[in-house]
Scaffold this motif. Structure first.
Motif, mmCIF file in Angstrom:
data_model
loop_
_atom_site.group_PDB
_atom_site.id
_atom_site.type_symbol
_atom_site.label_atom_id
_atom_site.label_comp_id
_atom_site.label_asym_id
_atom_site.label_seq_id
_atom_site.Cartn_x
_atom_site.Cartn_y
_atom_site.Cartn_z
ATOM 1 N N VAL A 164 0.812 -1.224 0.000
ATOM 2 C CA VAL A 164 0.000 0.000 0.000
ATOM 3 C C VAL A 164 0.844 1.272 0.000
ATOM 4 C CG1 VAL A 164 -2.017 -1.089 1.062
ATOM 5 C CG2 VAL A 164 -0.261 -0.070 2.512
ATOM 6 N N TYR A 165 2.053 1.215 0.588
ATOM 7 C CA TYR A 165 2.890 2.425 0.640
ATOM 8 C C TYR A 165 3.716 2.585 -0.622
ATOM 9 C CZ TYR A 165 5.853 -1.371 2.222
ATOM 10 O OH TYR A 165 6.490 -2.586 2.310
ATOM 11 N N CYS A 166 3.687 1.578 -1.484
ATOM 12 C CA CYS A 166 4.561 1.571 -2.655
ATOM 13 C C CYS A 166 3.795 1.794 -3.951
ATOM 14 C CB CYS A 166 5.313 0.247 -2.714
ATOM 15 S SG CYS A 166 6.409 0.061 -4.122
ATOM 16 N N GLY A 188 13.552 -3.822 -8.043
ATOM 17 C CA GLY A 188 12.445 -3.621 -8.977
ATOM 18 C C GLY A 188 11.470 -2.609 -8.414
ATOM 19 N N GLY A 189 10.295 -2.783 -8.733
ATOM 20 C CA GLY A 189 9.432 -3.923 -8.904
ATOM 21 C C GLY A 189 10.011 -5.162 -8.196
ATOM 22 N N GLU A 190 9.483 -6.279 -8.550
ATOM 23 C CA GLU A 190 10.010 -7.507 -7.963
ATOM 24 C C GLU A 190 10.996 -8.123 -8.956
ATOM 25 O OE1 GLU A 190 10.360 -8.987 -5.187
ATOM 26 O OE2 GLU A 190 11.328 -10.637 -6.206
ATOM 27 N N LEU A 198 20.357 -8.981 -4.133
ATOM 28 C CA LEU A 198 19.081 -8.485 -4.586
ATOM 29 C C LEU A 198 18.157 -8.140 -3.433
ATOM 30 C CD1 LEU A 198 17.025 -11.184 -6.505
ATOM 31 C CD2 LEU A 198 19.107 -11.704 -5.332
ATOM 32 N N THR A 199 17.207 -7.276 -3.751
ATOM 33 C CA THR A 199 16.151 -6.926 -2.816
ATOM 34 C C THR A 199 14.870 -7.508 -3.373
ATOM 35 O OG1 THR A 199 17.251 -4.853 -2.243
ATOM 36 C CG2 THR A 199 14.940 -5.020 -1.684
ATOM 37 N N THR A 200 14.224 -8.327 -2.569
ATOM 38 C CA THR A 200 13.091 -9.094 -3.087
ATOM 39 C C THR A 200 11.979 -9.160 -2.049
ATOM 40 O OG1 THR A 200 12.400 -11.323 -3.776
ATOM 41 C CG2 THR A 200 14.303 -11.204 -2.337
ATOM 42 N N ASN A 201 10.776 -9.378 -2.516
ATOM 43 C CA ASN A 201 9.677 -9.577 -1.576
ATOM 44 C C ASN A 201 9.591 -11.032 -1.118
ATOM 45 O OD1 ASN A 201 8.293 -11.074 -3.550
ATOM 46 N ND2 ASN A 201 7.092 -9.319 -4.243
ATOM 47 N N ILE A 253 15.225 -9.164 2.141
ATOM 48 C CA ILE A 253 13.831 -9.559 1.947
ATOM 49 C C ILE A 253 12.943 -8.551 2.680
ATOM 50 C CG2 ILE A 253 12.100 -11.366 2.317
ATOM 51 C CD1 ILE A 253 14.339 -13.421 2.192
ATOM 52 N N SER A 254 11.972 -8.029 1.965
ATOM 53 C CA SER A 254 11.078 -7.041 2.564
ATOM 54 C C SER A 254 9.936 -7.759 3.256
ATOM 55 C CB SER A 254 10.539 -6.110 1.485
ATOM 56 O OG SER A 254 11.632 -5.533 0.805
ATOM 57 N N LEU A 255 9.748 -7.460 4.530
ATOM 58 C CA LEU A 255 8.686 -8.112 5.302
ATOM 59 C C LEU A 255 8.231 -7.138 6.388
ATOM 60 C CD1 LEU A 255 7.215 -10.892 5.733
ATOM 61 C CD2 LEU A 255 8.924 -11.360 7.485
ATOM 62 N N THR A 307 12.062 -3.797 6.905
ATOM 63 C CA THR A 307 10.711 -3.578 7.416
ATOM 64 C C THR A 307 10.400 -2.085 7.383
ATOM 65 O OG1 THR A 307 10.987 -5.474 8.863
ATOM 66 C CG2 THR A 307 9.222 -3.941 9.431
ATOM 67 N N VAL A 308 9.376 -1.731 6.646
ATOM 68 C CA VAL A 308 8.951 -0.326 6.638
ATOM 69 C C VAL A 308 8.139 -0.077 7.907
ATOM 70 C CG1 VAL A 308 7.587 1.411 5.410
ATOM 71 C CG2 VAL A 308 8.941 -0.230 4.114
ATOM 72 N N ALA A 309 8.542 0.934 8.666
ATOM 73 C CA ALA A 309 7.857 1.245 9.928
ATOM 74 C C ALA A 309 6.612 2.065 9.632
ATOM 75 C CB ALA A 309 8.792 2.030 10.845
ATOM 76 N N THR A 346 9.023 5.504 6.005
ATOM 77 C CA THR A 346 8.330 5.648 4.713
ATOM 78 C C THR A 346 8.829 6.898 4.011
ATOM 79 O OG1 THR A 346 6.538 6.756 5.848
ATOM 80 C CG2 THR A 346 6.179 4.483 5.229
ATOM 81 N N MET A 347 9.003 6.733 2.712
ATOM 82 C CA MET A 347 9.479 7.858 1.908
ATOM 83 C C MET A 347 8.348 8.312 0.987
ATOM 84 S SD MET A 347 13.212 6.459 0.879
ATOM 85 C CE MET A 347 13.719 5.002 1.775
ATOM 86 N N PRO A 348 8.231 9.614 0.804
ATOM 87 C CA PRO A 348 7.118 10.145 0.006
ATOM 88 C C PRO A 348 7.374 10.034 -1.486
ATOM 89 C CG PRO A 348 8.460 11.940 0.888
ATOM 90 C CD PRO A 348 9.063 10.678 1.402
HETATM 91 N N1 SAM Z 1 9.918 -5.788 -4.596
HETATM 92 C C1 SAM Z 1 11.146 -5.807 -3.887
HETATM 93 C C2 SAM Z 1 10.910 -5.703 -2.398
HETATM 94 O O1 SAM Z 1 9.801 -5.340 -1.993
HETATM 95 O O2 SAM Z 1 11.863 -5.963 -1.666
HETATM 96 C C3 SAM Z 1 12.152 -4.773 -4.323
HETATM 97 C C4 SAM Z 1 11.634 -3.406 -4.652
HETATM 98 S S1 SAM Z 1 10.899 -2.505 -3.311
HETATM 99 C C5 SAM Z 1 10.427 -1.003 -4.103
HETATM 100 C C6 SAM Z 1 12.340 -2.090 -2.359
HETATM 101 C C7 SAM Z 1 12.092 -1.626 -0.944
HETATM 102 O O3 SAM Z 1 11.467 -0.373 -0.972
HETATM 103 C C8 SAM Z 1 11.204 -2.523 -0.109
HETATM 104 O O4 SAM Z 1 11.889 -2.870 1.079
HETATM 105 C C9 SAM Z 1 10.015 -1.681 0.199
HETATM 106 O O5 SAM Z 1 9.490 -1.964 1.462
HETATM 107 C C10 SAM Z 1 10.587 -0.293 0.122
HETATM 108 N N2 SAM Z 1 9.623 0.748 -0.164
HETATM 109 C C11 SAM Z 1 8.704 0.806 -1.157
HETATM 110 N N3 SAM Z 1 8.020 1.960 -1.115
HETATM 111 C C12 SAM Z 1 8.517 2.662 -0.070
HETATM 112 C C13 SAM Z 1 8.248 3.936 0.502
HETATM 113 N N4 SAM Z 1 7.336 4.742 0.006
HETATM 114 N N5 SAM Z 1 8.985 4.312 1.571
HETATM 115 C C14 SAM Z 1 9.941 3.508 2.105
HETATM 116 N N6 SAM Z 1 10.248 2.316 1.597
HETATM 117 C C15 SAM Z 1 9.548 1.883 0.540
#
Ligand code: SAM
Ligand code: SF4
Length: 335
Positions: free
Chosen positions: A31-33, A71-73, A101-104, A125-127, A165-167, A195-197
């Motif tokens: 939702v934040y992305c 990415g994206g993923e 890599l950064t992955t979900n 890994i984003s969680l 982990t996004v706070a 979270t970044m805008p």
């Molecule tokens: N899909 C992959 C993932 O989720 O790890 C890689 C791309 S994702 C855009 C990279 C990282 O950006 C993730 O850890 C995600 O939580 C973080 N992210 C996405 N939107 C963000 C936002 N608005 N502010 C802070 N972090 C954000």
């Protein structure tokens, strides 16, 4: 800092780290992305895997030592393992120190062993939660058990994991101590991100924003946190958690600029080079790459762009307009 790079920006920073967004698509809709009905780039605008490989090779020649695919993923891009396999040759020659890599995590069950075989040693890994229902709510489309199987597969393959982990205020702040214990118990590092805008989403960002200074104060009621000089070449500041023996990172673009030591640039899946995550200035590398078979034009375009790398950024979540400070989505540049 590695000074062997031929890419030195106007502020004397050597560029040794490249993040490559290999696709803007994703199998989640956090939702934040992203907005739920995201419009993705037409496939014809994407660099082919061969072009991505060529672009990376030029950056490596110019001094990049660490490469992160995002990415994206990244793992939903078709034939992505072919690109990773090709890039791993630069690990074999010693030109590259690291491919990560950064992955979900959704595809790791399938790819973890092959990634390890290609010389990938760690993944982010984003969680954002360990609660399957909350996971569904925050990712909209994600399947929690699948990510857990991915994490297991990555650990079995010997990959070192850092959880990102996004706070998010009111969503996971109360759960973060539990996540921290869980991660450290399993031998994973953890980093919390403000979270970044970036990009228009469906939600109001000022409601989600949790300053990490607040989170840290909250954690310090349960844990003993000691600042440590540990560095991964990224923007995180680390603490050691006495109670778990593990490391916790804080990425605080809003409350604390990390620009002075920035060694990185980002390239998108269309070959656009962003010199700063927090600014819109960019350079097109696709046209110079496609204009000739040799790499001179491309190399010159990179040099010109690095010559414009700004000193830093100043993200704000604007409370009066509630508009993002940077109009592109995080999924374009991959964080
Ligand atoms: N899909 C992959 C993932 O989720 O790890 C890689 C791309 S994702 C855009 C990279 C990282 O950006 C993730 O850890 C995600 O939580 C973080 N992210 C996405 N939107 C963000 C936002 N608005 N502010 C802070 N972090 C954000
Ligand atoms: Fe996809 Fe990563 Fe964005 Fe979530 S944060 S929507 S997994 S790109």
């Amino acid at each position: 800092m590695d000074q062997t790079s031929s890419m030195i920006d106007p502020f004397g920073r050597a560029i040794t780290y490249l993040r490559v967004s290999v696709t803007d698509r994703c199998d989640f809709r956090c939702v934040y992305c992203m907005a739920e009905d995201m419009t993705f780039l037409p496939k014809k605008d994407l660099l082919s895997l061969e072009e991505l490989e060529r672009l990376c090779a030029v950056f490596i020649e110019k001094g990049v030592r660490k490469l992160r695919l995002t990415g994206g993923e990244p793992l939903v891009r078709k034939n992505i393992m072919h690109l990773i396999r090709q890039l791993s040759r630069h690990l074999d020659t010693g030109a590259l120190e690291e491919v990560t890599l950064t992955t979900n995590g959704s595809q790791l069950e399938r790819f973890a062993a092959e990634l390890a075989d290609c010389g990938v040693r760690r993944v982010n890994i984003s969680l954002d939660t360990l609660d399957p229902e909350k996971f569904r709510a925050i990712t909209r489309w994600g399947i929690f058990d699948r990510v857990m199987r991915g994490i297991n597969a990555a650990q079995e393959a010997g990959l070192h994991i850092k959880l990102n982990t996004v706070a998010l205020k009111g969503f996971n702040d109360a759960e973060i101590p539990h996540m921290l214990r869980w991660a450290h118990d399993r031998g994973m590092d953890m980093t919390v991100i403000e979270t970044m805008p970036m990009g228009e989403i469906d939600a109001d960002r000022t409601d989600q924003y949790l300053p990490l200074s607040e989170l840290r104060a909250q954690l310090e009621r349960q844990f003993t946190l000691t600042d440590i000089p540990y560095k991964t070449g990224g923007p995180a500041r680390y603490v050691e958690v006495a109670e778990t023996g593990g490391r916790l990172g804080f990425i605080t673009p809003l409350t604390h600029n990390f620009c002075e030591s920035c060694n990185r640039v980002r390239v998108t899946c269309t070959g656009t080079l962003y010199m700063c995550l927090g600014q819109d200035d960019a350079a097109d590398l696709r046209a110079p790459m496609r204009a000739s078979e040799g790499n001179e034009l491309l190399s010159r375009a990179i040099d010109e762009a690095i010559g414009r790398k700004p000193k830093g950024h100043d993200f704000v979540i604007d409370r009066s307009t509630k508009r993002p400070a940077v109009s592109r989505h995080m999924s374009v540049t991959g964080g």
